[in-house]
Design an enzyme around this catalytic site. Structure first.
Site, PDB file in Angstrom:
ATOM      1  N   GLU A  84       9.647   1.378  10.846  1.00  0.00           N
ATOM      2  CA  GLU A  84      10.658   2.413  10.620  1.00  0.00           C
ATOM      3  C   GLU A  84       9.918   3.740  10.752  1.00  0.00           C
ATOM      4  OE1 GLU A  84      12.537   5.109   9.596  1.00  0.00           O
ATOM      5  OE2 GLU A  84      12.621   4.484   7.487  1.00  0.00           O
ATOM      6  N   LYS A 106       0.864  -1.179   0.000  1.00  0.00           N
ATOM      7  CA  LYS A 106       0.000   0.000   0.000  1.00  0.00           C
ATOM      8  C   LYS A 106       0.902   1.230   0.000  1.00  0.00           C
ATOM      9  CE  LYS A 106      -1.494   2.911   2.740  1.00  0.00           C
ATOM     10  NZ  LYS A 106      -1.402   4.045   1.800  1.00  0.00           N
ATOM     11  N   GLU A 138       9.366  16.282  14.859  1.00  0.00           N
ATOM     12  CA  GLU A 138      10.019  16.029  13.583  1.00  0.00           C
ATOM     13  C   GLU A 138       9.612  17.159  12.638  1.00  0.00           C
ATOM     14  OE1 GLU A 138      10.995  12.077  11.031  1.00  0.00           O
ATOM     15  OE2 GLU A 138       8.927  12.338  11.656  1.00  0.00           O
ATOM     16  N   CYS A 183      13.282  10.919   7.397  1.00  0.00           N
ATOM     17  CA  CYS A 183      13.274  10.589   8.827  1.00  0.00           C
ATOM     18  C   CYS A 183      14.691  10.658   9.387  1.00  0.00           C
ATOM     19  CB  CYS A 183      12.627   9.236   9.062  1.00  0.00           C
ATOM     20  SG  CYS A 183      13.220   8.017   7.915  1.00  0.00           S
TER      21      CYS A 183
HETATM   22  P1  ADP Z   1       3.043  11.111   6.738  1.00  0.00           P
HETATM   23  O1  ADP Z   1       2.439  11.982   7.788  1.00  0.00           O
HETATM   24  O2  ADP Z   1       4.465  11.389   6.493  1.00  0.00           O
HETATM   25  O3  ADP Z   1       2.234  11.011   5.494  1.00  0.00           O
HETATM   26  P2  ADP Z   1       1.962   8.679   7.726  1.00  0.00           P
HETATM   27  O4  ADP Z   1       2.472   7.850   8.851  1.00  0.00           O
HETATM   28  O5  ADP Z   1       0.659   9.361   7.902  1.00  0.00           O
HETATM   29  O6  ADP Z   1       3.128   9.671   7.376  1.00  0.00           O
HETATM   30  O7  ADP Z   1       1.861   7.814   6.387  1.00  0.00           O
HETATM   31  C1  ADP Z   1       2.738   6.774   6.031  1.00  0.00           C
HETATM   32  C2  ADP Z   1       1.947   5.684   5.342  1.00  0.00           C
HETATM   33  O8  ADP Z   1       1.005   5.150   6.261  1.00  0.00           O
HETATM   34  C3  ADP Z   1       1.135   6.136   4.134  1.00  0.00           C
HETATM   35  O9  ADP Z   1       1.141   5.094   3.181  1.00  0.00           O
HETATM   36  C4  ADP Z   1      -0.246   6.323   4.731  1.00  0.00           C
HETATM   37  O10 ADP Z   1      -1.293   6.183   3.785  1.00  0.00           O
HETATM   38  C5  ADP Z   1      -0.299   5.175   5.717  1.00  0.00           C
HETATM   39  N1  ADP Z   1      -1.249   5.336   6.808  1.00  0.00           N
HETATM   40  C6  ADP Z   1      -1.600   6.474   7.440  1.00  0.00           C
HETATM   41  N2  ADP Z   1      -2.487   6.201   8.424  1.00  0.00           N
HETATM   42  C7  ADP Z   1      -2.689   4.854   8.408  1.00  0.00           C
HETATM   43  C8  ADP Z   1      -3.493   3.954   9.193  1.00  0.00           C
HETATM   44  N3  ADP Z   1      -4.230   4.381  10.200  1.00  0.00           N
HETATM   45  N4  ADP Z   1      -3.459   2.646   8.884  1.00  0.00           N
HETATM   46  C9  ADP Z   1      -2.685   2.187   7.885  1.00  0.00           C
HETATM   47  N5  ADP Z   1      -1.890   2.982   7.121  1.00  0.00           N
HETATM   48  C10 ADP Z   1      -1.894   4.297   7.380  1.00  0.00           C
END
Ligand code: ADP
Length: 487
Positions: free
Chosen positions: A261, A185, A391, A295
């Protein structure tokens, strides 16, 4: 060919559907998600927007393929990865342009990402045929102990937008080497690179169902049923600590193998005996790679008080000389931030730090006009403030001073994060002492980059667990089985 014609042609040729069980298909709902160019805000393309149903279909395909994939020969998996490496390198310019278009970083940096991302394919093609086990006698001599490695099983991979190719290959390559099947994903902001890469993996002969890709705007809703499905055996995530914590919780009911990570808050320590030119060059890399959106980015620059003015002056001069613009333009060194939310966060932290007494040496503002640009910014006299706790994920460098090695170490470690850190000193004993005391998974010693496919990337504390790359990287995708054998 003009650059825009080339961009259009490239975008037209990228797959825009979900890849499930070897078939490119739309979401049942017909939903599509728009991918934006962060330099202009314009829509580049629309791709299929999957949901829980498609994510489950992807797991079905991965689970169906797992048994035969696990039995495939290590040489076949190695050859596939090597062919993928050759192909990514051959098409490096194309992947670099795609990364720049959907993510924003300058082309030269995107090319760097392509080379770095490709290295995981080459590295793990070499690891695929070197997996071994152990054979020994029990201490009492009454039994034989055979230790073997099995693939961990179907794996859900969730990747972020900041390195659209490398974050995918860093997970996919070791999983292929180990014999795991996958559901990827990608981040909703940058699905195009992952889709193009999945098509490349198909073209080099990856069997049907081994890699499935489902972009979605409904990440939590779409992944929750899959995380509860007993056929899924592993979750690997790169992203924010907040989401990582939620996913660790969600993976507990199915007792998944988990690699995380997560975020970082890297200190960059410049000691009194540092080579200042080297430290400035290192800080530029550690701060500005990916427009500060890594990161591993140096979030807190800690400089010994005796060299602080010299370092800050030279560093601010280098920062202010950076050229902003759309990453496709020649000479551009700093692209836009990923979206307006990201820019607002950076902007808010900078103005609040300045309001609390920080001194602005250069930058400090969002650029007016289209795209999510923020000026390279250097701040000094930063006291206790969120700007050094959170961050940042932007081109902003807060400088603070320290008076002794112990002071530097305690300031560096005063964070819940523990991913990358950097130390600049010309004194070997000091270097080793400081490195030993740092509570971080990675240290750049006199260099501003830590990423290397041959090294174990990963963190401690709230930066997560598990390692990607190096000899450790493949272990994340293997389970150990021991067989006791009667004499
Ligand atoms: P950023 O804020 O840098 O976008 P995120 O941690 O929100 O970092 O996103 C990293 C990845 O995790 C993306 O692929 C995002 O779609 C996914 N993501 C965000 N929230 C969820 C969740 N609750 N469950 C699964 N995947 C998630």
């Amino acid at each position: 060919m003009s650059s825009t014609v080339r961009e259009r042609e490239l975008l037209d040729n990228v797959p825009k559907k979900l890849l499930i069980g070897g078939v490119w298909r739309e979401a049942d709902s017909g939903a599509r998600l728009a991918v934006e160019d962060p330099a202009t805000g314009a829509v580049l393309a629309e791709v299929a927007d999957g949901g829980p149903k498609e994510m489950m279909a992807a797991l079905d395909a991965a689970a169906d393929a797992q048994r035969s994939w696990a039995k495939s020969s290590p040489r076949l998996r190695s050859d596939l990865l090597r062919a993928a490496y050759d192909e990514v390198v051959r098409r490096a310019d194309e992947f670099a342009l795609l990364i720049t278009l959907e993510m924003g970083k300058p082309l030269a940096e995107s090319l760097g990402e392509v080379r770095y991302g490709a290295e995981f394919l080459r590295w793990f093609s070499e690891e695929a045929v070197r997996m071994g086990g152990r054979w020994n006698r029990s201490p009492e001599g009454t039994t034989r102990l055979l230790t073997m490695k099995d693939p961990a099983g179907p794996t859900l991979m969730i990747t972020p937008w900041n390195f659209p190719l490398a974050m995918a290959t860093r997970k996919i390559a070791p999983a292929v080497a180990a014999g795991c099947t996958m559901v990827l994903k990608p981040a909703e902001q940058t699905p195009l690179t992952s889709l193009a890469f999945a098509e490349l993996m198909q073209s080099v002969g990856l069997p049907v169902g081994v890699l499935n890709v489902v972009p979605t705007t409904r990440a939590a809703e779409s992944t929750s049923a899959v995380l509860q499905d007993a056929r899924l055996r592993k979750l690997t995530f790169t992203g924010s600590t907040a989401v990582g914590k939620r996913l660790i919780e969600a993976s507990s009911s199915n007792v998944l193998r988990v690699s995380m990570e997560l975020g970082g808050n890297a200190p960059l320590i410049v000691c009194e005996d540092a080579d200042i030119d080297k430290a400035v060059a290192g800080a530029m890399l550690a701060k500005m790679r990916n427009i500060g959106q890594a990161c591993t980015a140096a979030n807190r620059i800690l400089v010994h008080e005796s060299v602080a003015d010299k370092f800050a002056g030279n560093f601010a001069a280098a920062m202010s000389a950076q050229q902003l613009g759309r990453g496709t333009e020649t000479g551009v060194q700093v692209g836009p931030l990923i979206d307006e939310r990201a820019r607002e966060k950076v902007s808010g932290l900078v103005s609040s730090a300045v309001a609390s007494g920080a001194r602005l040496l250069t930058g400090g503002s969002a650029r007016i006009g289209e795209g999510y640009f923020f000026e390279p910014t250097v701040l000094t006299d930063v006291g206790e403030h969120d700007i050094t706790r959170e961050e940042l994920f932007g081109p902003v460098a807060p400088i603070t001073t320290f008076c002794s090695d112990d002071d530097a170490i305690s300031k560096a470690n005063a964070t819940e994060y523990g991913l990358a850190s950097y130390v600049f000193t010309e004194n070997i004993s000091r270097a080793l002492r400081v490195v030993e005391e740092l509570e971080f998974g990675m240290v750049g010693l006199n260099q501003g980059v830590v990423s290397n496919a041959a090294a174990p990337f990963g963190g401690v504390k709230h930066s997560g667990f598990g390692r990607e790359g190096g000899a450790e990287g493949i272990e994340e995708y293997l389970s150990t089985k021991y067989v006791g054998i009667a004499p």
